[in-house]
Design an enzyme around this catalytic site. Structure first.
Site, mmCIF file in Angstrom:
data_model
loop_
_atom_site.group_PDB
_atom_site.id
_atom_site.type_symbol
_atom_site.label_atom_id
_atom_site.label_comp_id
_atom_site.label_asym_id
_atom_site.label_seq_id
_atom_site.Cartn_x
_atom_site.Cartn_y
_atom_site.Cartn_z
ATOM 1 N N GLN A 65 -6.863 -2.071 3.329
ATOM 2 C CA GLN A 65 -6.093 -1.773 4.533
ATOM 3 C C GLN A 65 -6.802 -0.693 5.344
ATOM 4 O OE1 GLN A 65 -2.307 0.636 4.792
ATOM 5 N NE2 GLN A 65 -1.426 -1.374 5.267
ATOM 6 N N CYS A 84 2.607 3.432 8.822
ATOM 7 C CA CYS A 84 2.648 4.719 8.118
ATOM 8 C C CYS A 84 3.468 5.740 8.906
ATOM 9 C CB CYS A 84 1.241 5.249 7.889
ATOM 10 S SG CYS A 84 1.212 6.852 7.030
ATOM 11 N N ARG A 133 7.968 1.104 -3.585
ATOM 12 C CA ARG A 133 8.616 2.084 -4.453
ATOM 13 C C ARG A 133 9.319 1.423 -5.636
ATOM 14 N NH1 ARG A 133 12.624 5.074 -1.123
ATOM 15 N NH2 ARG A 133 12.820 3.036 -0.138
ATOM 16 N N PRO A 152 0.848 -1.195 0.000
ATOM 17 C CA PRO A 152 0.000 0.000 0.000
ATOM 18 C C PRO A 152 0.882 1.243 0.000
ATOM 19 C CG PRO A 152 0.129 -0.928 2.208
ATOM 20 C CD PRO A 152 0.869 -1.877 1.303
ATOM 21 N N ASN A 212 9.717 -6.630 3.513
ATOM 22 C CA ASN A 212 9.496 -5.411 2.734
ATOM 23 C C ASN A 212 10.622 -4.416 3.010
ATOM 24 O OD1 ASN A 212 7.530 -2.514 3.241
ATOM 25 N ND2 ASN A 212 7.996 -3.312 1.221
ATOM 26 N N GLU A 222 0.153 5.294 0.062
ATOM 27 C CA GLU A 222 -0.826 6.373 0.122
ATOM 28 C C GLU A 222 -0.528 7.448 -0.920
ATOM 29 O OE1 GLU A 222 -4.020 8.736 1.460
ATOM 30 O OE2 GLU A 222 -3.531 6.619 1.681
ATOM 31 N N GLU A 262 13.578 -1.833 0.441
ATOM 32 C CA GLU A 262 14.773 -1.767 -0.413
ATOM 33 C C GLU A 262 14.861 -2.921 -1.407
ATOM 34 O OE1 GLU A 262 17.239 0.784 -0.700
ATOM 35 O OE2 GLU A 262 15.565 1.749 0.346
#
Length: 315
Positions: free
Chosen positions: A68, A98, A224, A7, A199, A9, A201
């Site tokens: 989520q 977050c 990303r 996810p 999760n 945002e 890099e």
């Protein structure tokens, strides 16, 4: 091996999920968070962030989507978790990672990593509300200001009955600065009997391999990196050749057509410039093209620059 789209945002909305799932064999996509405060939210809130619910919780290419939730009140999180399931979400996820200051100031996201008991109570309430056949999952970071409560938070999620746990291998204070501390995930994966998802890099197939070797996880979550290299999941799962700049430019034009034909066309200039900020890592050509189009503010001007760039590539 499972590859899950993280996810993000303001980045991975339903259109981006549609585009990315059409070219990648993702196992699951997780939505931007639904903010839960003190009430049961109306259906329209869920449908706005996750219109895939109108199609059984699947993207047009058939990839399942999970809603989520982000909030701090256990009962409200539970009520809204059940609503998400009733609307067709493939499980429901709780956001404890977050790092946004505005979210943390309102007691949501990573700030809760300071309070393992609250995390436990939220996940427990969600698990009790949602039928057993539907996954209840959570995403955490290594900590808030430090990593001292990391294992306690992971245990809180597990002991509350979560189906699986995704871990972003950085603290809130770390933000998105490299490196990602994958070795911390290893400790949790060895201790917890539920699946753990790594999760942080993962920018290419080699990163994915190293992450899985270090952590021992057979499930990874990419965020990303998935925007920077649009077919990253395909390269990881099948060994596909990474997209060339020509491939990516064509994908951006396809995205453009869908964006302009939908409800979000007013946001197109900001959206496409945001995507370029991620593509710059993978493609030198993206940086060159962004320098040209960044001065433009209208959709028509930006589309013209993209089409001209494609024309030059095809000559």
């Amino acid at each position: 091996m499972r590859v899950i789209l993280a996810p993000m945002e303001g980045v991975v909305d339903d259109l981006m999920r549609d585009i990315l799932s059409s070219i990648n064999p993702y196992d699951l996509l997780v939505t931007e968070f639904v903010r839960v405060v003190d009430q049961l939210l109306p259906e329209k809130v869920f449908l706005k962030l996750c219109p895939e619910l109108l199609s059984g919780g699947y993207t047009p290419s058939g990839t399942p989507v999970r809603v989520q939730l982000l909030g701090q009140e256990p009962n409200c999180m539970a009520e809204n978790a059940m609503r998400a399931i009733e609307l067709g979400s493939h499980g429901v996820d709780a956001n404890f990672g977050c790092p946004a200051k505005m979210v943390n100031r309102s007691n949501g996201g990573a700030v809760l990593l300071q309070y393992p008991n609250t995390i436990h109570d939220i996940v427990r309430a969600m698990r009790q509300a949602v039928p057993a056949e539907h996954p209840v999952t959570a995403k955490i970071r290594l900590g808030y200001e430090d990593k001292s409560l990391f294992m306690e938070n992971a245990l809180a999620v597990y002991e509350a009955g979560a189906t699986e746990l995704a871990i972003h291998a950085r603290s809130k204070v770390d933000g998105y600065k490299p490196p990602a501390y994958w070795e911390y995930i290893t400790e949790v994966r060895e201790r917890l009997p539920i699946p753990v998802i790594a999760n942080g890099e993962i920018w290419n197939r080699d990163d994915a391999k190293r992450c899985m070797q270090v952590t021992g996880c057979d499930s990874i979550m990419i965020g990303r990196g998935a925007i920077s290299l649009p077919n990253l999941a395909d390269t990881i799962k099948t060994g596909a050749t990474p997209y060339s700049w020509a491939d990516t430019l064509q994908l951006m034009l396809s995205y453009t057509q869908r964006e302009l034909s939908g409800r979000k066309s007013d946001y197109y200039p900001a959206r496409i410039k945001q995507w370029f900020s991620y593509l710059n890592r993978q493609y030198p050509e993206a940086d060159t093209l962004f320098r040209e189009l960044r001065i433009y503010k209208t959709t028509e001007e930006i589309v013209r620059v993209l089409e001209q760039a494609q024309h030059h590539l095809n000559q």
